[in-house]
Scaffold this active site. Sequence first.
Site, PDB file in Angstrom:
ATOM      1  N   LYS A  40      -2.890  16.025  -9.517  1.00  0.00           N
ATOM      2  CA  LYS A  40      -2.431  15.839 -10.904  1.00  0.00           C
ATOM      3  C   LYS A  40      -1.725  17.098 -11.420  1.00  0.00           C
ATOM      4  O   LYS A  40      -0.747  17.010 -12.161  1.00  0.00           O
ATOM      5  CB  LYS A  40      -3.613  15.443 -11.790  1.00  0.00           C
ATOM      6  CG  LYS A  40      -4.108  14.031 -11.520  1.00  0.00           C
ATOM      7  CD  LYS A  40      -3.055  13.010 -11.915  1.00  0.00           C
ATOM      8  CE  LYS A  40      -3.187  11.693 -11.237  1.00  0.00           C
ATOM      9  NZ  LYS A  40      -2.091  10.757 -11.517  1.00  0.00           N
TER      10      LYS A  40
ATOM     11  N   ASP B 113       0.874  -1.173   0.000  1.00  0.00           N
ATOM     12  CA  ASP B 113       0.000   0.000   0.000  1.00  0.00           C
ATOM     13  C   ASP B 113       0.909   1.221   0.000  1.00  0.00           C
ATOM     14  O   ASP B 113       1.647   1.460   0.973  1.00  0.00           O
ATOM     15  CB  ASP B 113      -0.907  -0.009   1.235  1.00  0.00           C
ATOM     16  CG  ASP B 113      -1.886   1.169   1.219  1.00  0.00           C
ATOM     17  OD1 ASP B 113      -1.634   2.162   0.511  1.00  0.00           O
ATOM     18  OD2 ASP B 113      -2.901   1.085   1.934  1.00  0.00           O
TER      19      ASP B 113
ATOM     20  N   THR C 181      -9.587   1.962 -19.805  1.00  0.00           N
ATOM     21  CA  THR C 181      -9.190   0.851 -18.927  1.00  0.00           C
ATOM     22  C   THR C 181     -10.469   0.171 -18.421  1.00  0.00           C
ATOM     23  O   THR C 181     -11.560   0.743 -18.489  1.00  0.00           O
ATOM     24  CB  THR C 181      -8.418   1.371 -17.704  1.00  0.00           C
ATOM     25  OG1 THR C 181      -9.299   2.239 -16.971  1.00  0.00           O
ATOM     26  CG2 THR C 181      -7.173   2.145 -18.099  1.00  0.00           C
TER      27      THR C 181
ATOM     28  N   TYR D  41      -8.127  15.239  -6.369  1.00  0.00           N
ATOM     29  CA  TYR D  41      -7.417  14.504  -7.426  1.00  0.00           C
ATOM     30  C   TYR D  41      -6.842  15.498  -8.449  1.00  0.00           C
ATOM     31  O   TYR D  41      -5.685  15.396  -8.847  1.00  0.00           O
ATOM     32  CB  TYR D  41      -8.390  13.532  -8.097  1.00  0.00           C
ATOM     33  CG  TYR D  41      -7.834  12.762  -9.271  1.00  0.00           C
ATOM     34  CD1 TYR D  41      -7.064  11.615  -9.072  1.00  0.00           C
ATOM     35  CD2 TYR D  41      -8.085  13.161 -10.584  1.00  0.00           C
ATOM     36  CE1 TYR D  41      -6.564  10.897 -10.148  1.00  0.00           C
ATOM     37  CE2 TYR D  41      -7.589  12.446 -11.668  1.00  0.00           C
ATOM     38  CZ  TYR D  41      -6.832  11.313 -11.445  1.00  0.00           C
ATOM     39  OH  TYR D  41      -6.334  10.605 -12.510  1.00  0.00           O
TER      40      TYR D  41
HETATM   41  N1  LIG Z   1      -7.455   5.971 -17.070  1.00  0.00           N
HETATM   42  C1  LIG Z   1      -7.453   7.250 -17.386  1.00  0.00           C
HETATM   43  O1  LIG Z   1      -8.298   7.682 -18.194  1.00  0.00           O
HETATM   44  C2  LIG Z   1      -6.445   8.212 -16.811  1.00  0.00           C
HETATM   45  C3  LIG Z   1      -6.486   9.538 -17.250  1.00  0.00           C
HETATM   46  C4  LIG Z   1      -5.554  10.435 -16.745  1.00  0.00           C
HETATM   47  C5  LIG Z   1      -4.602  10.023 -15.836  1.00  0.00           C
HETATM   48  N2  LIG Z   1      -4.584   8.718 -15.413  1.00  0.00           N
HETATM   49  C6  LIG Z   1      -3.541   8.355 -14.445  1.00  0.00           C
HETATM   50  O2  LIG Z   1      -2.862   7.202 -14.885  1.00  0.00           O
HETATM   51  C7  LIG Z   1      -2.497   6.393 -13.775  1.00  0.00           C
HETATM   52  C8  LIG Z   1      -3.093   5.014 -13.932  1.00  0.00           C
HETATM   53  O3  LIG Z   1      -4.496   5.162 -14.103  1.00  0.00           O
HETATM   54  P1  LIG Z   1      -5.470   3.937 -14.286  1.00  0.00           P
HETATM   55  O4  LIG Z   1      -6.661   4.451 -14.968  1.00  0.00           O
HETATM   56  O5  LIG Z   1      -4.768   2.773 -14.832  1.00  0.00           O
HETATM   57  O6  LIG Z   1      -5.877   3.673 -12.760  1.00  0.00           O
HETATM   58  P2  LIG Z   1      -6.454   2.333 -12.111  1.00  0.00           P
HETATM   59  O7  LIG Z   1      -7.240   2.786 -10.920  1.00  0.00           O
HETATM   60  O8  LIG Z   1      -7.150   1.513 -13.134  1.00  0.00           O
HETATM   61  O9  LIG Z   1      -5.128   1.590 -11.657  1.00  0.00           O
HETATM   62  C9  LIG Z   1      -4.298   2.139 -10.682  1.00  0.00           C
HETATM   63  C10 LIG Z   1      -3.488   1.028 -10.064  1.00  0.00           C
HETATM   64  O10 LIG Z   1      -2.878   1.548  -8.882  1.00  0.00           O
HETATM   65  C11 LIG Z   1      -3.162   0.681  -7.798  1.00  0.00           C
HETATM   66  N3  LIG Z   1      -3.253   1.432  -6.553  1.00  0.00           N
HETATM   67  C12 LIG Z   1      -4.193   2.345  -6.204  1.00  0.00           C
HETATM   68  N4  LIG Z   1      -3.974   2.773  -4.955  1.00  0.00           N
HETATM   69  C13 LIG Z   1      -2.879   2.128  -4.495  1.00  0.00           C
HETATM   70  C14 LIG Z   1      -2.175   2.130  -3.271  1.00  0.00           C
HETATM   71  N5  LIG Z   1      -2.566   2.893  -2.240  1.00  0.00           N
HETATM   72  N6  LIG Z   1      -1.087   1.359  -3.155  1.00  0.00           N
HETATM   73  C15 LIG Z   1      -0.686   0.562  -4.171  1.00  0.00           C
HETATM   74  N7  LIG Z   1      -1.325   0.496  -5.349  1.00  0.00           N
HETATM   75  C16 LIG Z   1      -2.411   1.275  -5.516  1.00  0.00           C
HETATM   76  C17 LIG Z   1      -4.494   0.038  -8.145  1.00  0.00           C
HETATM   77  O11 LIG Z   1      -4.707  -1.168  -7.432  1.00  0.00           O
HETATM   78  C18 LIG Z   1      -4.361  -0.153  -9.643  1.00  0.00           C
HETATM   79  O12 LIG Z   1      -3.738  -1.374  -9.969  1.00  0.00           O
HETATM   80  C19 LIG Z   1      -3.017   7.118 -12.532  1.00  0.00           C
HETATM   81  O13 LIG Z   1      -1.986   7.898 -11.985  1.00  0.00           O
HETATM   82  C20 LIG Z   1      -4.116   7.990 -13.087  1.00  0.00           C
HETATM   83  O14 LIG Z   1      -4.353   9.109 -12.291  1.00  0.00           O
HETATM   84  C21 LIG Z   1      -5.490   7.809 -15.884  1.00  0.00           C
END
Ligand SMILES: NC(=O)c1ccc[n+]([C@@H]2O[C@H](COP(=O)([O-])OP(=O)(O)OC[C@H]3O[C@@H](n4cnc5c(N)ncnc54)[C@H](O)[C@@H]3O)[C@@H](O)[C@H]2O)c1
Length: 257
Positions: free
Chosen positions: A168, A72, A199, A164
């Site tokens: 960012k 975590d 995703t 959030y």
């Molecule tokens: N998906 C999008 O559209 C999008 C858009 C802009 C930015 N992002 C950024 O890209 C990155 C990945 O996004 P995503 O959509 O794949 O997110 P997601 O929520 O699908 O995956 C995030 C991963 O981080 C892990 N995680 C979360 N909290 C945690 C913790 N406390 N300790 C350990 N692991 C932890 C989760 O279990 C998961 O596997 C993030 O930083 C997100 O902010 C995503």
Amino acid sequence: MDTGTLTSYAGLAGKTVFITGGGSGIGAAFTRAFAGQGARVAFVDIAEEESRALTSQIQKETGTAPFFIACDLRDIAALQAAIEKIRFELGDVGVLINNAGNDDRHTLDQVTPAYWDDRIEVNLRHMFFAAQAVAPQMKRLGGGTIINLGSIIWRLKQTGLPVYNVTKASINGLTRVLAREFGPFGIRVNTISPGAIWTERQIKLWYTPEFESEVLAGQCMKMRVLPSDVANMALFLASDAAEKCTAQDFIVDAGWS
Ligand SMILES: NC(=O)c1ccc[n+]([C@@H]2O[C@H](COP(=O)([O-])OP(=O)(O)OC[C@H]3O[C@@H](n4cnc5c(N)ncnc54)[C@H](O)[C@@H]3O)[C@@H](O)[C@H]2O)c1
């Protein structure tokens, strides 16, 4: 189903790559992409079941399982211990991808001081401490690459998740400060800012047909942006092809922002 093609880069094979939140979503695309280049991939995640399923799948596909540690990231001592274990098992980390985050929705009025602190811990604090912990390893290697996952969300001024948004926006500042601190040691630091990425979690939680119409209307390119599109940017930034790129924000959003 993400059927995107990944570009291959000479020089990534054999590198130790550490990914936070590498067990699902965009992080899983990074884990797959770097494993596919023959890198030694390690990742931490809080989602144990999904992470173990991913490591087995990649083992079947490539013959080598990525190294997974359940962690975590709100627990900085656990993160530091995980990085030390990875160094011991796989060697000095040459590529760090600070990916983990959580975009749970929250109204401005719902934010308490405790919730504020929790969102900062989930989305921002661990990025600084992961970079701090790998820096001595990258210095020993004579260089390295750090990639921080930002977002275009604050540029769009999107409502419904203000803390959030703040994290960012802060990541762009973190990138620029670390790029200056580490540049003399050959360490490049960049942000990747995704747009709306398809995703599993995003599709399950937020991506209604109405939202897709809104996104496509905003994007210059009328197509879905996939985790593999973001992974391709990370492969490029981690490679020698990007050796003069640092302190920048690389946006992968099909022209939405
Ligand atoms: N998906 C999008 O559209 C999008 C858009 C802009 C930015 N992002 C950024 O890209 C990155 C990945 O996004 P995503 O959509 O794949 O997110 P997601 O929520 O699908 O995956 C995030 C991963 O981080 C892990 N995680 C979360 N909290 C945690 C913790 N406390 N300790 C350990 N692991 C932890 C989760 O279990 C998961 O596997 C993030 O930083 C997100 O902010 C995503």
